[in-house]
Design a protein around this motif. Sequence first.
Motif, PDB file in Angstrom:
ATOM      1  N   LEU A 139       0.858  13.213 -34.726  1.00 41.16           N
ATOM      2  CA  LEU A 139      -0.274  12.790 -33.906  1.00 41.16           C
ATOM      3  C   LEU A 139       0.199  12.214 -32.582  1.00 41.16           C
ATOM      4  N   ARG A 140       1.313  11.517 -32.585  1.00 46.65           N
ATOM      5  CA  ARG A 140       1.839  10.946 -31.344  1.00 46.65           C
ATOM      6  C   ARG A 140       2.185  12.035 -30.337  1.00 46.65           C
ATOM      7  N   ARG A 141       2.792  13.106 -30.806  1.00 46.29           N
ATOM      8  CA  ARG A 141       3.165  14.191 -29.894  1.00 46.29           C
ATOM      9  C   ARG A 141       1.932  14.889 -29.343  1.00 46.29           C
ATOM     10  N   ARG A 142       0.949  15.097 -30.193  1.00 44.57           N
ATOM     11  CA  ARG A 142      -0.271  15.741 -29.710  1.00 44.57           C
ATOM     12  C   ARG A 142      -1.004  14.855 -28.707  1.00 44.57           C
ATOM     13  N   LEU A 143      -1.051  13.567 -28.983  1.00 45.38           N
ATOM     14  CA  LEU A 143      -1.691  12.650 -28.040  1.00 45.38           C
ATOM     15  C   LEU A 143      -0.919  12.584 -26.729  1.00 45.38           C
ATOM     16  N   PHE A 144       0.404  12.696 -26.805  1.00 49.18           N
ATOM     17  CA  PHE A 144       1.217  12.709 -25.586  1.00 49.18           C
ATOM     18  C   PHE A 144       0.849  13.906 -24.713  1.00 49.18           C
ATOM     19  N   VAL A 145       0.677  15.065 -25.342  1.00 53.51           N
ATOM     20  CA  VAL A 145       0.293  16.262 -24.588  1.00 53.51           C
ATOM     21  C   VAL A 145      -1.086  16.082 -23.967  1.00 53.51           C
ATOM     22  N   VAL A 146      -2.024  15.545 -24.744  1.00 56.32           N
ATOM     23  CA  VAL A 146      -3.378  15.328 -24.238  1.00 56.32           C
ATOM     24  C   VAL A 146      -3.363  14.381 -23.043  1.00 56.32           C
ATOM     25  N   ILE A 147      -2.639  13.287 -23.165  1.00 52.91           N
ATOM     26  CA  ILE A 147      -2.621  12.277 -22.102  1.00 52.91           C
ATOM     27  C   ILE A 147      -1.949  12.811 -20.841  1.00 52.91           C
ATOM     28  N   THR A 148      -0.785  13.442 -20.986  1.00 56.55           N
ATOM     29  CA  THR A 148      -0.079  13.950 -19.803  1.00 56.55           C
ATOM     30  C   THR A 148      -0.864  15.069 -19.119  1.00 56.55           C
ATOM     31  N   THR A 149      -1.482  15.926 -19.912  1.00 52.04           N
ATOM     32  CA  THR A 149      -2.276  17.004 -19.326  1.00 52.04           C
ATOM     33  C   THR A 149      -3.489  16.457 -18.588  1.00 52.04           C
ATOM     34  N   SER A 150      -4.160  15.488 -19.178  1.00 52.97           N
ATOM     35  CA  SER A 150      -5.347  14.923 -18.532  1.00 52.97           C
ATOM     36  C   SER A 150      -4.973  14.114 -17.290  1.00 52.97           C
ATOM     37  N   ILE A 151      -3.801  13.480 -17.299  1.00 55.45           N
ATOM     38  CA  ILE A 151      -3.339  12.788 -16.088  1.00 55.45           C
ATOM     39  C   ILE A 151      -3.129  13.797 -14.959  1.00 55.45           C
ATOM     40  N   PHE A 152      -2.502  14.912 -15.287  1.00 53.97           N
ATOM     41  CA  PHE A 152      -2.277  15.951 -14.273  1.00 53.97           C
ATOM     42  C   PHE A 152      -3.601  16.492 -13.738  1.00 53.97           C
ATOM     43  N   PHE A 184     -10.379  10.655 -16.579  1.00 52.86           N
ATOM     44  CA  PHE A 184     -10.074  11.931 -17.220  1.00 52.86           C
ATOM     45  C   PHE A 184      -9.324  11.712 -18.530  1.00 52.86           C
ATOM     46  N   VAL A 185      -8.416  10.760 -18.536  1.00 54.84           N
ATOM     47  CA  VAL A 185      -7.644  10.484 -19.747  1.00 54.84           C
ATOM     48  C   VAL A 185      -8.563  10.019 -20.872  1.00 54.84           C
ATOM     49  N   ILE A 186      -9.460   9.098 -20.560  1.00 55.71           N
ATOM     50  CA  ILE A 186     -10.366   8.557 -21.577  1.00 55.71           C
ATOM     51  C   ILE A 186     -11.278   9.646 -22.130  1.00 55.71           C
ATOM     52  N   VAL A 187     -11.840  10.455 -21.232  1.00 53.08           N
ATOM     53  CA  VAL A 187     -12.740  11.527 -21.672  1.00 53.08           C
ATOM     54  C   VAL A 187     -11.984  12.554 -22.512  1.00 53.08           C
ATOM     55  N   SER A 188     -10.773  12.897 -22.093  1.00 53.43           N
ATOM     56  CA  SER A 188      -9.984  13.882 -22.836  1.00 53.43           C
ATOM     57  C   SER A 188      -9.647  13.381 -24.235  1.00 53.43           C
ATOM     58  N   LEU A 189      -9.284  12.117 -24.341  1.00 53.41           N
ATOM     59  CA  LEU A 189      -8.979  11.554 -25.656  1.00 53.41           C
ATOM     60  C   LEU A 189     -10.221  11.534 -26.547  1.00 53.41           C
ATOM     61  N   GLY A 202      -6.683  24.022 -34.636  1.00 54.79           N
ATOM     62  CA  GLY A 202      -6.523  25.274 -33.916  1.00 54.79           C
ATOM     63  C   GLY A 202      -7.566  25.482 -32.840  1.00 54.79           C
ATOM     64  N   LEU A 203      -8.664  24.740 -32.916  1.00 54.65           N
ATOM     65  CA  LEU A 203      -9.710  24.860 -31.909  1.00 54.65           C
ATOM     66  C   LEU A 203      -9.523  23.858 -30.779  1.00 54.65           C
ATOM     67  N   ALA A 204      -8.380  23.191 -30.762  1.00 55.65           N
ATOM     68  CA  ALA A 204      -8.144  22.178 -29.739  1.00 55.65           C
ATOM     69  C   ALA A 204      -8.227  22.763 -28.340  1.00 55.65           C
ATOM     70  N   GLY A 205      -7.797  24.016 -28.171  1.00 56.96           N
ATOM     71  CA  GLY A 205      -7.845  24.631 -26.850  1.00 56.96           C
ATOM     72  C   GLY A 205      -9.243  24.686 -26.287  1.00 56.96           C
ATOM     73  N   GLY A 206     -10.184  25.152 -27.095  1.00 53.73           N
ATOM     74  CA  GLY A 206     -11.559  25.243 -26.632  1.00 53.73           C
ATOM     75  C   GLY A 206     -12.175  23.906 -26.330  1.00 53.73           C
ATOM     76  N   VAL A 207     -11.917  22.932 -27.198  1.00 55.62           N
ATOM     77  CA  VAL A 207     -12.472  21.598 -26.985  1.00 55.62           C
ATOM     78  C   VAL A 207     -11.863  20.962 -25.748  1.00 55.62           C
ATOM     79  N   PHE A 208     -10.537  21.093 -25.598  1.00 58.80           N
ATOM     80  CA  PHE A 208      -9.839  20.462 -24.483  1.00 58.80           C
ATOM     81  C   PHE A 208     -10.283  21.053 -23.154  1.00 58.80           C
ATOM     82  N   ALA A 209     -10.547  22.363 -23.131  1.00 57.79           N
ATOM     83  CA  ALA A 209     -10.948  23.015 -21.887  1.00 57.79           C
ATOM     84  C   ALA A 209     -12.292  22.524 -21.386  1.00 57.79           C
ATOM     85  N   MET A 210     -13.118  21.974 -22.277  1.00 61.43           N
ATOM     86  CA  MET A 210     -14.409  21.441 -21.860  1.00 61.43           C
ATOM     87  C   MET A 210     -14.232  20.280 -20.895  1.00 61.43           C
TER      88      MET A 210
END
Length: 210
Positions: A139-152, A184-189, A202-210
């Motif tokens: 979970l830590r690694r996945r959250l790291f990806v979410v946070i860094t991507t949303s920061i970008f 963006f970080v808060i909304v993405s999380l 596996g559906l994280a891509g679709g949800v994240f793209a929203m």
Amino acid sequence: MIDLTNIIKVITPAIIAFTIGIAITPLLTRHLYTHRAWKKKPGKQTLSGAEAVEFNRLHKEREREVPRMGGIVIWASAIVTILGTWALSLIWPTDITVKMDFLSRTQTWIPLFALLVGAIVGLANDILDIYHSGNGLSLRRRLFVVITTSIFIGWWFYAKLDITTVGIPFGQPLEIGWLIIPYFVIVSLALYASGIIDGIDGLAGGVFAM
């Protein structure tokens, strides 16, 4: 007067993506069931690595019966549609095909980037669930990806697109300046939390793209 071209531009890609998704679902389902592509070690862990007791109590047994990698239907149909309409506009440039090509920096590069990141992470997580440790990415690694991507993405909106306001329903836009980045970080999380709750990583891509 209603512009039919704009309606076609919106509806046609949606119909194409839906049709592709419907077409590949039986093939993918058969493949996943044939190769027993489900989680070999059901259950989830918390951020600290401990067992997620409540989730496992409700969903642990179900995870033995549901194939992973179902998210391929979501992101594959979207990517094929995007690239297909782009290629069509190059091969057969008309007013309609050019308008249907929505692969542009201002409109779709960021959602497409988020979709690809989420798809890759979700797919990697599912592959680990099936063929390796059985626990997937932590979970830590996945959250790291979410946070860094949303920061970008937040930085891109702030620095490249000069967007610093948040729309308020029935009110005036709220100017928040550089705080658009942590926003963006808060909304993405918050969005990604839905994937953690229901277990459909596996559906994280679709949800994240929203």
